[in-house]
Design a protein around this motif. Structure first.
Motif, short mmCIF file in Angstrom:
data_model
loop_
_atom_site.label_atom_id
_atom_site.label_comp_id
_atom_site.label_asym_id
_atom_site.label_seq_id
_atom_site.Cartn_x
_atom_site.Cartn_y
_atom_site.Cartn_z
N VAL A 137 2.27 5.95 -7.50
CA VAL A 137 1.15 6.56 -8.22
C VAL A 137 1.05 8.06 -7.98
O VAL A 137 0.81 8.84 -8.92
N PHE A 138 1.26 8.51 -6.76
CA PHE A 138 0.94 9.88 -6.40
C PHE A 138 2.15 10.81 -6.24
O PHE A 138 1.97 11.99 -5.94
N HIS A 139 3.35 10.29 -6.45
CA HIS A 139 4.53 11.13 -6.30
C HIS A 139 5.41 11.03 -7.55
O HIS A 139 5.06 10.34 -8.51
N ALA A 154 0.83 -1.21 0.00
CA ALA A 154 0.00 0.00 0.00
C ALA A 154 0.86 1.26 0.00
O ALA A 154 0.60 2.22 -0.74
N LEU A 155 1.91 1.25 0.81
CA LEU A 155 2.80 2.41 0.92
C LEU A 155 3.56 2.65 -0.39
O LEU A 155 3.63 3.78 -0.89
N TYR A 215 1.27 3.71 -3.30
CA TYR A 215 0.92 5.13 -3.10
C TYR A 215 2.06 6.02 -3.58
O TYR A 215 1.82 7.01 -4.27
N ARG A 216 3.29 5.67 -3.22
CA ARG A 216 4.44 6.47 -3.63
C ARG A 216 4.59 6.49 -5.15
O ARG A 216 4.86 7.52 -5.76
#
Length: 325
Positions: free
Chosen positions: A196-198, A189-190, A193-194
């Motif tokens: 996709v969104f950063h 999950a972490l 997230y990194r």
């Protein structure tokens, strides 16, 4: 003349820049050896490709271990720098995972040696797991420092039961499996997230995206070893692994344009793991489609390992790796 002097200095100190991530090469070749061993067993072949590769793995592991040991002796500050690095530190458990994979490959030939490798690999890996998780808790990290290599220290615990089921009480195997599975979910999950969104991963780390394939593949193998059969949960793990193979292979332009770096070895073990999982699934269910997938993945994985190995040798002789970043 000055340029020549600099190049000579770099060559002389190549040992100083020998990366701990070279143990990922041992993981990749070990995985291929186990894949061929399993393939030869399940498909009733009399070949010895798996055994030949296993011998090659021992030689590679000894060579990498000796080289890195000399680095520890001569360039200890450089080793400390790697240990304290937010990315490179995650490759130290590649050493213990290599021992665990060697144990898995050796178990059918020399059980006592396999047990010794398993014990050392398990103890070292568990210590590294505690150390690295403690560091995550006590130190401050930025989200951009998170990457798929973070799977290696903690999710690597899932590998322990694969050979461990032969040596110790099954509850010990479930203990390590639980740790790896728990942190796989959290870290996935972490990391997702990194990604996709950063900001995109640095190009040197693009290949580590293939590590997404490894946790469900290894978890599948460990689970069916302990459960003794293939149930619904095992199917979920296998199909997640297959999904990531399809996803990543659908992005050829994302990977083919990259220049070679040592982290290309991140392509190899995950593909080996999903290949072994597919062979195991075919052995358990005898579904012809699974057999075709297993053979296709074995061919692909072999080509990838050979390609990365060839590029590594070329890069070594052309002073493209083991140099200052």
């Amino acid at each position: 003349m000055e340029k020549q002097a600099i190049e000579e200095t770099v060559l002389k100190n190549k040992l100083q820049y020998f990366p701990i991530s070279f143990f990922a090469s041992v993981m990749g070749i070990s995985g291929l050896a186990v894949a061929f061993e399993r393939y030869e067993q399940v498909f009733k072949l009399s070949g010895r490709i798996g055994l030949i590769l296993l011998i090659a793995v021992y030689l590679a592991c000894i060579l990498v271990a000796i080289t890195y040991s000399f680095k520890i002796i001569r360039y200890f500050p450089a080793v400390v720098s790697e240990i304290n690095h937010p990315l490179k530190a995650n490759f130290f458990p590649a050493f213990s995972i290599s021992l665990l994979l060697l144990s898995t490959g050796t178990i059918n030939y020399q059980e006592k040696l396999a047990f010794g490798l398993w014990v050392i690999g398990t103890v070292v890996h568990f210590i590294l797991t505690i150390v690295i998780i403690s560091r995550w808790i006590t130190q401050k990290y930025q989200i951009l420092q998170v990457n798929p290599a973070w799977f290696i220290p903690v999710v690597g615990n899932i590998i322990i039961p694969i050979a461990g089921i032969k040596f110790v009480n099954i509850e010990i195997c479930w203990f390590f499996f639980s740790i790896g599975l728990f942190f796989w979910v959290i870290l996935f999950a972490l990391i997702f997230y990194r990604v996709v969104f950063h900001d995109p991963l640095p190009k040197q780390l693009f290949s580590t995206l293939f590590i997404f394939i490894a946790p469900p593949s290894v978890a599948f193998m460990a689970y069916v070893k302990m459960a003794g059969h293939m149930d619904s949960f095992a199917r979920i793990l296998l199909y997640i692994a297959w999904f990531f193979v399809i996803l990543l292979l659908s992005l050829p332009g994302y990977f083919f344009k990259l220049d070679f770096v040592v982290t290309w070895w991140a392509y190899t073990f995950p593909l080996c793991a999903v290949t072994i999982a597919s062979i195991t699934a075919f052995d358990l269910l005898k579904v012809p489609l699974f057999g075709g997938i297993a053979i296709g993945l074995l061919i692909l994985t072999t080509l990838v390992v050979v390609t990365v190995f060839s590029k590594t040798i070329y890069a070594l002789f052309h002073n493209q790796i083991c140099v200052p970043e």
